[in-house]
Design an enzyme around this catalytic site. Sequence first.
Site, PDB file in Angstrom:
ATOM      1  N   HIS A   1     -10.873 -54.566  17.780  1.00  0.00           N
ATOM      2  CA  HIS A   1     -11.224 -54.136  19.133  1.00  0.00           C
ATOM      3  C   HIS A   1      -9.997 -53.513  19.794  1.00  0.00           C
ATOM      4  O   HIS A   1      -9.282 -54.146  20.568  1.00  0.00           O
ATOM      5  CB  HIS A   1     -11.732 -55.342  19.928  1.00  0.00           C
ATOM      6  CG  HIS A   1     -12.512 -54.959  21.151  1.00  0.00           C
ATOM      7  ND1 HIS A   1     -13.673 -54.223  21.093  1.00  0.00           N
ATOM      8  CD2 HIS A   1     -12.296 -55.206  22.463  1.00  0.00           C
ATOM      9  CE1 HIS A   1     -14.147 -54.048  22.328  1.00  0.00           C
ATOM     10  NE2 HIS A   1     -13.320 -54.624  23.167  1.00  0.00           N
TER      11      HIS A   1
ATOM     12  N   SER B   1     -13.636 -50.151  25.148  1.00  0.00           N
ATOM     13  CA  SER B   1     -14.509 -51.304  25.359  1.00  0.00           C
ATOM     14  C   SER B   1     -15.517 -50.963  26.467  1.00  0.00           C
ATOM     15  O   SER B   1     -16.275 -50.009  26.307  1.00  0.00           O
ATOM     16  CB  SER B   1     -13.678 -52.548  25.684  1.00  0.00           C
ATOM     17  OG  SER B   1     -14.443 -53.708  25.590  1.00  0.00           O
TER      18      SER B   1
ATOM     19  N   ASP C   1     -14.006 -54.808  14.192  1.00  0.00           N
ATOM     20  CA  ASP C   1     -14.174 -55.253  15.580  1.00  0.00           C
ATOM     21  C   ASP C   1     -15.209 -56.380  15.654  1.00  0.00           C
ATOM     22  O   ASP C   1     -16.377 -56.176  15.329  1.00  0.00           O
ATOM     23  CB  ASP C   1     -14.634 -54.066  16.434  1.00  0.00           C
ATOM     24  CG  ASP C   1     -14.544 -54.338  17.925  1.00  0.00           C
ATOM     25  OD1 ASP C   1     -14.594 -55.516  18.322  1.00  0.00           O
ATOM     26  OD2 ASP C   1     -14.433 -53.370  18.692  1.00  0.00           O
TER      27      ASP C   1
END
Length: 653
Positions: A596, A477, A564
């Site tokens: 994600h 991320s 995601d």
Amino acid sequence: MTAQAQTAPLIPRDALFGNPTRAAGQISPDGQWLSWLAPKDGVLNIWVAPADNPDAARAMTNATDRPIRQHFWSPDASAVMYIQDKGGDENFLLYRVDIDSGVETTLTPFDDTRVQIVGASNTIKDKVLIGVNNRDPQWHDVHMLDLRTGELELVLENNAYAGFMADDSLTLRMAMRQNEAGGTDYFRVSDGTVETTPFETTAMEDSLTTSPAGYTTDGGTLYWIDSRGRNTAALFAQDTATGERRLIAEDDKADIGNTLRDPITGEIEAYAVNYLTTEWTATDPEVRASFDWLDQRLEGDFGINSRTDDDSVWIVWNDPLTKPVTTYIYDREASTLTPFYVSRPELEGMPLQPMHPVEIASRDGLTLPSYLTLPPGSDTDGDARPDKPVPMVLLVHGGPWARDGYGFNSAHQLLANRGYGVLSVNFRGSTGFGKDFINAGNKQWGLKMHDDLIDAVNWAVDQGIAQEDKVAIMGGSYGGYATLAGLTFTPETFACGVDIVGPSNLETLLSTIPPYWAPLVKTFHERMGNPNTEEGLALLRAASPLYKADEIVKPLLIAQGANDPRVKQAESDQIVNAMQSAGIPVTYVLYPDEGHGFARPENNIAFFAIAENFLAECIGGRAEPLGDALEPSSAQIVEGEEYVKGLEAALGS
């Protein structure tokens, strides 16, 4: 690498990233049942057993593909409940499994819907308040859910508010909305109507460090974790009738974090502060006595997973750091501590390494609380410095409005076992260390936030920890973004990079956020840059690694979940395409059934199999061979299998 590090047993990837034997142990509110997550046919499901006969366990769910990762008891102890999405799309629905009949019910049978729990009660045990965004994906309407019948009754149609809070009577008491400044306005709710004037408000600078922490059961006290007029967030009690506030606790270095509440009264009994490590302070004498009793018997960190309504039994986890995490049943009245399970017994006897909290100074004088793990045998005198410099992986956390913490960490253990120092840094913008530290990161993506990471690398080199030419950067991320920034903005600092679901273009990142984040979009604009202004757009573009992709000169591994909702697949696709156009090699792994991050253990194992062999090629550590690690996974090698040792052979190409 030291001889001892080379001869230390290789911890199998499966032992660190495969299914735990058991996890997430709970006790039912009435104390009659134990529950936990454990594999059934290779997939994590919910298991239940009578508290007086833990061996009589039965699986209550039948997940066959995606693991169930969290569960909780209905307040009346008649059912176990869980939330689950599909393929990582983060559209979480709510499910109930009846203990007596075993019948499973989808309580929110809607498409493209994400459920929020708004309120649960200690006294009304057959109902909960939930938020459901099936009418408009931006807004969660509040419904009363009857847990027995599944009936949903609309309480408030929502077209303006980011969240709500209820009291123990399941009466809505508060609505929250982002204000023009990027802070939050808090409105009282009276008779189902939201008042027009906020009774409390925060500026943007306090938006991540100030929040209400719930009502007491009688509704007379509202707790706040609050940084207004100060730096670190302190704990306050507010009289709901008079508005008068009383300071309960504060700390100069870190925000007040978790609290422990009385299950019956809702009053705070203890609070936690997490600077380098978590420290609990009990305000209730009986809880303090229990903490002291446990502290004398448990090595390392411990905490409470679950409690009975009468507070007589706790489920306690214990993390000794260099042994696998163990969970116990603590009977407070009998003063007994009974082993419940060891989460990963296969790690017993493995060379798990201690994690060292360290403080690193940034170039402009901030203190960066950080964590260092060293390879086995590299630090013979135990001073948190290796006898000679080692290859190092800078492991960067996501968020960025999150933090790294102290405790068992599978990635730290794998990488240290393979011969690397592992450094995780709470750079400016990280949460938990006061609002000044967070706000120092405003509009500093790729700038001072990145400088902090470079300063940490330079510190590690100067301290004799890291070999200057053998430092990798890795993260998910925001940590994936930091990896891309590291290889584009400072192309000579890192020997290679591993990007997991990281955004490459901040402009497209902000234009594709999930609809339910729209009520909070001002936070992104104020803290990253507003794409609707010329200045903000220029800032976002300047901080986007995509536009400097042609400057990458070191090996790069990218992993992405196709579903995601936060960092869309296009974020990885576009930088891979840019590198291909410039003739720059890259390895790109796509998971069609993930979002994600990677939930399925098979996919996590496959990813770390690729990553550790990639790192071994770049900075010279050990690696467990790829073998057949990819076969059970959904991993698709879109590009660059030739750049990872053993990957072509594993693919049969």
